[in-house]
Design a protein around this motif. Sequence first.
Motif, PDB file in Angstrom:
ATOM      1  N   UNK A 235      -3.135   3.692   1.121  1.00  8.41           N
ATOM      2  CA  UNK A 235      -2.423   2.964   2.165  1.00  8.41           C
ATOM      3  C   UNK A 235      -1.506   1.897   1.558  1.00  8.41           C
ATOM      4  N   UNK A 236      -2.016   1.192   0.551  1.00 10.69           N
ATOM      5  CA  UNK A 236      -1.216   0.138  -0.071  1.00 10.69           C
ATOM      6  C   UNK A 236      -0.019   0.710  -0.835  1.00 10.69           C
ATOM      7  N   UNK A 237      -0.217   1.832  -1.517  1.00 12.08           N
ATOM      8  CA  UNK A 237       0.896   2.458  -2.218  1.00 12.08           C
ATOM      9  C   UNK A 237       1.967   2.917  -1.237  1.00 12.08           C
ATOM     10  N   UNK A 238       1.551   3.455  -0.105  1.00 10.83           N
ATOM     11  CA  UNK A 238       2.528   3.894   0.890  1.00 10.83           C
ATOM     12  C   UNK A 238       3.334   2.714   1.420  1.00 10.83           C
ATOM     13  N   UNK A 239       2.653   1.581   1.628  1.00  4.66           N
ATOM     14  CA  UNK A 239       3.358   0.389   2.117  1.00  4.66           C
ATOM     15  C   UNK A 239       4.362  -0.109   1.079  1.00  4.66           C
ATOM     16  N   UNK A 244       5.813   6.585   5.256  1.00  6.12           N
ATOM     17  CA  UNK A 244       5.043   6.644   6.492  1.00  6.12           C
ATOM     18  C   UNK A 244       4.906   8.089   6.928  1.00  6.12           C
ATOM     19  N   UNK A 245       3.937   8.338   7.747  1.00  5.56           N
ATOM     20  CA  UNK A 245       3.730   9.685   8.248  1.00  5.56           C
ATOM     21  C   UNK A 245       4.804  10.018   9.272  1.00  5.56           C
ATOM     22  N   UNK A 246       5.195  11.277   9.383  1.00  4.75           N
ATOM     23  CA  UNK A 246       6.202  11.655  10.397  1.00  4.75           C
ATOM     24  C   UNK A 246       5.656  11.398  11.793  1.00  4.75           C
ATOM     25  N   UNK A 247       6.537  11.107  12.737  1.00  3.65           N
ATOM     26  CA  UNK A 247       6.051  10.837  14.093  1.00  3.65           C
ATOM     27  C   UNK A 247       5.354  12.056  14.680  1.00  3.65           C
ATOM     28  N   UNK A 248       4.368  11.795  15.495  1.00  3.68           N
ATOM     29  CA  UNK A 248       3.649  12.877  16.154  1.00  3.68           C
ATOM     30  C   UNK A 248       4.487  13.419  17.305  1.00  3.68           C
ATOM     31  N   UNK A 249       4.529  14.725  17.428  1.00  7.82           N
ATOM     32  CA  UNK A 249       5.258  15.356  18.513  1.00  7.82           C
ATOM     33  C   UNK A 249       4.433  15.297  19.789  1.00  7.82           C
TER      34      UNK A 249
END
Length: 349
Positions: A235-239, A244-249
């Motif tokens: 989570x910290x590496x992503x920040x 970020x994760x793609x938006x949910x459809x």
Amino acid sequence: MSALPGSPEAAATTGLDDSQVLPAPIDLPPLTEQARIEARQIIARYPVARSALLPMLHLVQSYQGYVSPEGVALCAEELGLTKAEVGAVATFYTMYKRRPTGRHLVSVCTNTLCAVLGGQRIMDALSADLGVHHDETAADGSITLEHAECLAACDYAPVVTVDYEFYDQQDVESARALVAALRQGEKPHPTRGAPLTDFRGVSRQLAGFSQHADEAAAATAVDAPGDYEPTLRGLRLAAERGESAPPMRGPEAEPADAGEPRETVRPAGSTGETPGQEAADARVAAADTPAEKAGAAGAHPDAPEPAGRRLPDGREGTDTPAGREPGTGGQGPDGPSRTIEGRGPSRRR
């Protein structure tokens, strides 16, 4: 309870299964009336009384340190079950102990990742130090040792738990030091999670009651600090990288023409047909494929009855010729008969 002859490991008992049937310890505390009151409080939480059995078994362990024959009897009485039914549940789950436990339950993960990183070496070392094997208790009553198939903490391997609290990334020496401290009455703080109590205390928590003296102590346990770095690292590496994760459809809208035509729901009644016939006509008209059209036409009230099977001799019908019934071996009721293929005489009744 005694083992039944010929049972696996001489273990099948009426109401409680065990690999070794032991007498109750002399100092085993009784199940008081308070335990029965708390059992009824658990039952009141559920719309179906039998659903309360699992926390009730934890309650028994919180009083006696294991699921005793007396505990099996109490659960059976309060839930209207047989002892065998209670025992079947108590012997299925490994969290329910079938013999007295020590003050602390030490579990060593020996599943794949932990084993590769040293879990089995930890288990072997603790077993040698305590003089016990899996699911056995040290002579001084301090520790019950068990190996665990998986403690669901692979990012912290090798993992040891004490009364289900985590001590992460252990090695042989750190695990031996942990157990030595426990045997001396100390309670080293877990790597993460609530402060350590003991096996009976955590069993009470699992039964749905607080194991702490007051609300302040319970709040302290909830807010206890811990080292969550391995779990939070991704989570910290992503920040840091702005990932970020793609938006949910969202759910897809249904097609506008979904379902049957309106006419099949509310027939107009203006064609001289019955509502059923009019609705069937609409289904045939709305069919999109030849297969759907054929199916709708076949289900139409005006569809002709299916014709009977035409036999090779020109007759129509579905009778099984004499001598062709399964298992008759070619013998009809009046003796051998010729086959249909041979256009012999047929017998009809």
